[in-house]
Scaffold this active site. Structure first.
Site, PDB file in Angstrom:
ATOM      1  N   ASN A   1     -11.001  -2.356  -4.940  1.00 16.49           N
ATOM      2  CA  ASN A   1     -10.533  -2.014  -6.010  1.00 16.49           C
ATOM      3  C   ASN A   1     -11.099  -1.253  -7.439  1.00 16.49           C
ATOM      4  O   ASN A   1     -10.748  -0.107  -7.634  1.00 16.49           O
ATOM      5  CB  ASN A   1      -8.611  -2.009  -5.864  1.00 16.49           C
ATOM      6  CG  ASN A   1      -8.181  -1.848  -4.770  1.00 16.49           C
ATOM      7  OD1 ASN A   1      -6.957  -2.456  -4.916  1.00 16.49           O
ATOM      8  ND2 ASN A   1      -7.986  -1.047  -4.056  1.00 16.49           N
TER       9      ASN A   1
ATOM     10  N   ASP B   1       0.816  -0.707   0.211  1.00 17.25           N
ATOM     11  CA  ASP B   1      -0.165   0.156  -0.372  1.00 17.25           C
ATOM     12  C   ASP B   1       0.946   1.444   0.303  1.00 17.25           C
ATOM     13  O   ASP B   1       2.033   0.817   0.938  1.00 17.25           O
ATOM     14  CB  ASP B   1      -1.232   0.037   1.062  1.00 17.25           C
ATOM     15  CG  ASP B   1      -2.230   0.857   0.875  1.00 17.25           C
ATOM     16  OD1 ASP B   1      -2.471   1.540   0.300  1.00 17.25           O
ATOM     17  OD2 ASP B   1      -2.882   1.323   2.612  1.00 17.25           O
TER      18      ASP B   1
END
Ligand code: IPE
Ligand code: IPE
Ligand code: MG
Length: 240
Positions: free
Chosen positions: A65, A17
């Site tokens: 996502n 991330d």
């Protein structure tokens, strides 16, 4: 144990991330962060394998996502396609590196050419290889649990199993990670301290390591640091 007496986790899982913030900080488009992040993935994968980690799981794209812009999702898929094509071309090298590549997540909803490449790369990477690399793509922990529940329900319906046969082990055996040990250490860089739907069943007794480093800046030394900290933890699994 490694050569310095550090207790090595058997299975490390990483939430890659911070790509977007890394790019933004440099005045670049978010997708530039994904490009660099993909390189870091290759490097850390190699390094983990060099130091003797047997299982590594990388969170690359979640079921959530897809909410991002079509442009960003498209660029991420392009990077993924490129990686797969490279893997297919470098079959020999993977064989030598000893990677056993496995994709966890749902193939449904993936661009068909990518899903096909995933199958090819997976089928070619031999079971005999010693380093297991899971790449989580279109992966969601809840989605995985539902998928397992449906599979089990179907087995009960056909009489292959009875409801009482469904134990924790049987359930685990129906997840995408079937046959693999649970992660010992879950690493999340970028400053966020949450799982974001990653390995929610498998992480029941995992140790967590959070760091503020953004994924494109993540180095071998950062992995070493996480392992050293892991090595000092006292895992009790409910015992004393
Ligand atoms: C992780 O980086 C990559 C994916 C989720 C695909 P992000 O894109 O989430 O980066 P931040 O969190 O916005 O910085
Ligand atoms: C988790 O990161 C998913 C991946 C790294 C692939 P996100 O950036 O999507 O997570 P949230 O939205 O911050 O929880
Ligand atoms: Mg993020």
């Amino acid at each position: 144990m490694d050569k310095n007496g550090v207790l090595l986790p058997e299975h490390i899982a990483i939430i890659m991330d911070g790509n977007g913030r890394w790019a933004k900080k440099r005045g670049l488009d978010r997708t530039e962060g994904h490009k660099v992040g993909a390189e870091v993935f290759r490097k850390i994968c190699q390094y983990g394998s060099d130091i003797g980690i047997k299982y590594m799981t990388f969170y690359a794209f979640s079921t959530e996502n897809w909410k991002r812009s079509a442009f960003e999702v498209g660029k991420i898929m392009d990077l993924f396609r490129k990686y797969l094509e490279e893997m297919e071309e470098r079959e020999q090298e993977n064989e030598e590196a000893g990677y056993n590549i496995h994709f966890i997540g749902s193939r449904e909803g993936m661009p068909p050419d990518i899903a096909e490449l995933m199958d090819v790369v997976e089928a070619r990477s031999g079971e005999k290889n010693k380093v297991h690399i899971n790449i989580a793509v279109n992966y969601g922990g809840r989605d995985e649990i539902i998928h397992a529940a449906r599979q089990l329900a179907e087995k009960v319906r056909t009489g292959e199993l009875s409801a009482e046969d469904i134990t924790e082990d049987v359930f685990s055996g129906n997840l995408y990670t079937a046959g693999q040990p649970d992660p010992d250490l879950i690493i999340r860089p970028s400053g966020e301290e949450r799982l974001s739907n990653f390995l929610i069943w498998q992480s029941a007794y995992a140790e967590f390591y959070f760091s503020d480093v953004l994924w494109p800046d993540f180095t071998k030394e950062d992995l070493d640091k996480a392992i050293e900290e892991y090595s000092r933890r006292n895992r009790r699994f409910g015992g004393v």
